[in-house]
Structure formats: structure tokens, C-alpha cells
Design an enzyme around this catalytic site. Structure first.
Site, PDB file in Angstrom:
ATOM      1  N   MET A  21       0.847  -1.191   0.000  1.00  0.00           N
ATOM      2  CA  MET A  21       0.000   0.000   0.000  1.00  0.00           C
ATOM      3  C   MET A  21       0.890   1.250   0.000  1.00  0.00           C
ATOM      4  O   MET A  21       0.427   2.344   0.333  1.00  0.00           O
ATOM      5  CB  MET A  21      -0.931   0.000   1.214  1.00  0.00           C
ATOM      6  CG  MET A  21      -1.915  -1.175   1.171  1.00  0.00           C
ATOM      7  SD  MET A  21      -3.449  -0.879   2.044  1.00  0.00           S
ATOM      8  CE  MET A  21      -2.860  -0.587   3.682  1.00  0.00           C
ATOM      9  N   LEU A  24       6.737   3.149   1.408  1.00  0.00           N
ATOM     10  CA  LEU A  24       7.609   1.984   1.568  1.00  0.00           C
ATOM     11  C   LEU A  24       8.689   2.204   2.628  1.00  0.00           C
ATOM     12  O   LEU A  24       9.224   3.304   2.764  1.00  0.00           O
ATOM     13  CB  LEU A  24       8.266   1.655   0.226  1.00  0.00           C
ATOM     14  CG  LEU A  24       7.296   1.402  -0.930  1.00  0.00           C
ATOM     15  CD1 LEU A  24       8.068   1.134  -2.227  1.00  0.00           C
ATOM     16  CD2 LEU A  24       6.357   0.245  -0.633  1.00  0.00           C
ATOM     17  N   HIS A  25       8.968   1.139   3.368  1.00  0.00           N
ATOM     18  CA  HIS A  25      10.050   1.154   4.355  1.00  0.00           C
ATOM     19  C   HIS A  25      10.910  -0.082   4.144  1.00  0.00           C
ATOM     20  O   HIS A  25      10.640  -0.877   3.225  1.00  0.00           O
ATOM     21  CB  HIS A  25       9.472   1.224   5.777  1.00  0.00           C
ATOM     22  CG  HIS A  25       8.399   0.202   6.036  1.00  0.00           C
ATOM     23  ND1 HIS A  25       8.663  -1.150   6.040  1.00  0.00           N
ATOM     24  CD2 HIS A  25       7.073   0.330   6.284  1.00  0.00           C
ATOM     25  CE1 HIS A  25       7.549  -1.810   6.298  1.00  0.00           C
ATOM     26  NE2 HIS A  25       6.564  -0.943   6.440  1.00  0.00           N
ATOM     27  N   GLY A  27      11.026  -2.852   5.507  1.00  0.00           N
ATOM     28  CA  GLY A  27      10.270  -4.114   5.499  1.00  0.00           C
ATOM     29  C   GLY A  27       9.781  -4.424   4.089  1.00  0.00           C
ATOM     30  O   GLY A  27       9.893  -5.552   3.601  1.00  0.00           O
ATOM     31  N   HIS A  28       9.228  -3.388   3.419  1.00  0.00           N
ATOM     32  CA  HIS A  28       8.792  -3.591   2.034  1.00  0.00           C
ATOM     33  C   HIS A  28       9.991  -3.905   1.148  1.00  0.00           C
ATOM     34  O   HIS A  28       9.907  -4.764   0.263  1.00  0.00           O
ATOM     35  CB  HIS A  28       8.138  -2.315   1.484  1.00  0.00           C
ATOM     36  CG  HIS A  28       6.852  -1.933   2.144  1.00  0.00           C
ATOM     37  ND1 HIS A  28       6.726  -0.811   2.908  1.00  0.00           N
ATOM     38  CD2 HIS A  28       5.632  -2.541   2.146  1.00  0.00           C
ATOM     39  CE1 HIS A  28       5.478  -0.707   3.347  1.00  0.00           C
ATOM     40  NE2 HIS A  28       4.791  -1.753   2.908  1.00  0.00           N
ATOM     41  N   ASP A 141       1.984  -9.371   9.180  1.00  0.00           N
ATOM     42  CA  ASP A 141       0.537  -9.544   8.995  1.00  0.00           C
ATOM     43  C   ASP A 141       0.266 -11.040   8.877  1.00  0.00           C
ATOM     44  O   ASP A 141      -0.128 -11.537   7.813  1.00  0.00           O
ATOM     45  CB  ASP A 141       0.078  -8.794   7.751  1.00  0.00           C
ATOM     46  CG  ASP A 141       0.360  -7.310   7.858  1.00  0.00           C
ATOM     47  OD1 ASP A 141      -0.248  -6.660   8.707  1.00  0.00           O
ATOM     48  OD2 ASP A 141       1.224  -6.810   7.113  1.00  0.00           O
TER      49      ASP A 141
HETATM   50  O1  PAF Z   1      -0.412  -5.778   3.596  1.00  0.00           O
HETATM   51  C1  PAF Z   1      -0.769  -4.860   2.843  1.00  0.00           C
HETATM   52  O2  PAF Z   1      -0.057  -3.879   2.602  1.00  0.00           O
HETATM   53  C2  PAF Z   1      -2.153  -4.924   2.192  1.00  0.00           C
HETATM   54  O3  PAF Z   1      -3.068  -5.524   3.038  1.00  0.00           O
HETATM   55  C3  PAF Z   1      -2.120  -5.627   0.817  1.00  0.00           C
HETATM   56  C4  PAF Z   1      -1.671  -7.055   0.928  1.00  0.00           C
HETATM   57  C5  PAF Z   1      -1.207  -4.863  -0.129  1.00  0.00           C
HETATM   58  C6  PAF Z   1      -3.537  -5.629   0.219  1.00  0.00           C
HETATM   59  O4  PAF Z   1      -4.035  -4.340   0.074  1.00  0.00           O
END
Ligand code: PAF
Length: 272
Positions: A21, A24-25, A27-28, A141
């Protein structure tokens, strides 16, 4: 994106999707790097998905910095940045939703009704648009990761779902775009989440195996912070998410806490 995905796949490429979403950090970036290793064409999606936010949640305030994200994605060597607009993803008349019933009713599903339905719906769309062979998700998550695995298996998505370990700050705080909401004092309080997870493993190492004692300890550590309001602290089976009473096998300790107005989640697999 759909045409591009078809072309790249026809050329024999293995397509990897890292859905995000944005904002970005590290982790991403770790997810993106993992994605880079696992295929030929790496697609990073950035979409703040409105349907996974409840009416009183932070959709409007959710942090966004598209230009910075774009630079980061480019620097990591992603091939395609897919950043659709809400009206493209949910045009007028959109009327379908996907619900992974079994795993969505507990933990975050209780305080965020509809959240996982929104996540599952957007992911099915992203999978159909990008047609990935592999998709990577963070283990922070954890419930979302289980739901995506269930969804992919149940709906016959011919793809691999990869979970990637949580990336943490030096003091243990799990990286999250929402950490940017925290004030200085709240940031200190947020450390209590990871502290309580670590303490739980220490207790288990000392031979304590009843959930009640572990949950009591975590509640005390987090509860001692004035800004913290516990949503849940749960010891559950890492596959079914059903609560467990005794830690006689690897068990997931999952926590959700509101620090001020910021809702944070974290988890750890406890090993007896
Ligand atoms: O984890 C997230 O950033 C969101 O839930 C995802 C998987 C991109 C779905 O919108």
C-alpha cells in the site's frame, strides 16, 4: 498491466508480485528483494485499498509518498510499478467481494469487520491482473498471510505464496507504515509490544507452558504504558488460529494494541 503480464509470461518469464500500500520502508524493501530473487519479472503494486478500511479507520490519513516510493522501487530493480487508481480498481457498479470465512472471524477480524474481505477482494483482483507465479507477503501480517494462502488454495490460483520474516527497528519495533503516526512518547510505548513477545519466549524457555501466565505477562508489560490500549493478546495455533491453552508445540503469540490513535500488530512463534 494485464496485457504486459500476458506478454511477459508468453516470453517464458516467471512473474513475481510484491503487493503493497506504498509509503515503503525497509520491510517492504526486504520483500521486494526477496521477490527479485524469486523470478524474472518483478511487479510491485502500490494501492491504498479503500475497501479494506472500516468507516472509522485511517484510509484518508494513510501515509502516501508516491514519488519517493517510485524512486525506491526503481532502485531495487523492480521491472514494473503497478499503481492503479481506486476508480480503476472499483469502477461504478463493482459488486463482488471475496471472503475467506474460516480465518477471518478471529484476531483482527473481530475489531476490523470487513477488513480481510477487502484484502481478499483486492488480492484476487491483483492476482488476476498481474498473473504472478509467486507473490510475497510479510509475516508481520500473519493472519493476512494465512488468509492469502487459504484463498490461493481454495480458488486454485496456480501460484506460490511466500511469507517473509518481519523486519524490525533496532529496539525490536516491527516496521510498519503506521509507525509514522507515533509521537516520540508513543514510539517508546510501542516498544512494549516486542518486549512482551521476547519475554514470552523467555518464560517458555524457563518451562512455563500455560497460556494464561504468558498472556498475563504480556498484558502487564504493555498495560504499564499509559498510551497503550490492548485489542487482543492471543496464543493460538499457527495454522488454524484457534486459541490454545498449553504451549506444547510451536504456538503463535499474536498481539494488537492501540498506542494513542495508532493500531499496531505484531506476532512471534513461541517454541517450547
Ligand atoms: O499488507 C498490505 O499492505 C495490504 O493488506 C495488501 C496485501 C497490499 C492488500 O491491500
Amino acid at each position: 498491466m494485464q496485457n504486459e503480464a500476458k506478454t511477459r509470461k508468453r516470453q517464458g518469464n516467471r512473474v513475481v508480485l510484491a503487493p503493497t500500500m506504498g509509503f515503503l520502508h525497509e520491510g517492504h524493501l526486504a520483500l521486494i528483494r526477496e521477490g527479485r530473487r524469486r523470478g524474472d519479472v518483478l511487479v510491485v503494486s502500490i494501492f491504498v485499498n479503500p475497501v479494506q478500511f472500516g468507516p472509522n479507520e485511517d484510509y484518508e490519513q494513510y501515509p502516501r509518498d508516491f514519488e519517493k516510493d517510485r524512486e525506491m522501487v526503481q532502485k531495487e530493480g523492480a521491472d514494473i510499478l503497478f499503481a492503479p487508481e481506486p476508480f480503476e480498481m472499483y469502477p461504478e457498479g463493482f459488486g463482488t467481494s471475496v471472503n475467506v470465512d474460516s480465518l477471518s472471524r478471529c484476531l483482527c477480524g473481530i475489531s476490523r469487520p470487513g477488513h480481510f474481505q477487502g484484502v481478499a477482494t483486492v488480492l484476487v483482483k491483483l492476482f488476476n491482473i498481474v498473473k504472478p507465479d509467486v507473490a510475497v507477503f510479510g509475516e508481520k501480517d500473519y493472519q493476512q498471510l494465512l488468509i492469502v494462502r487459504r484463498l490461493a488454495a481454495d480458488l486454485n490460483f496456480d501460484m506460490e505464496i511466500v511469507g517473509f520474516p518481519t523486519v524490525r527497528e533496532e529496539d525490536g519495533l516491527a516496521l510498519s507504515s503506521r509507525n509514522s503516526y507515533l509521537t516520540k512518547d508513543e514510539r517508546v510505548s510501542a516498544q512494549s509490544i516486542c518486549q512482551s513477545l521476547k519475554k514470552a519466549q523467555i518464560l517458555v524457555d524457563c518451562g512455563i507452558n500455560d497460556s494464561e501466565t504468558i498472556i498475563k505477562s504480556a498484558t502487564e508489560i504493555i498495560g504499564s504504558r499509559p498510551e497503550a490500549k490492548i485489542d487482543y493478546i492471543s496464543l493460538c495455533d499457527p495454522v488454524t488460529l484457534q486459541e490454545v491453552k498449553t504451549i506444547d508445540r510451536p504456538v503463535l503469540l499474536a498481539i494488537a494494541v492501540k498506542i494513542g490513535k495508532t493500531r499496531l500488530i505484531d506476532n512471534m512463534l513461541l517454541h517450547p
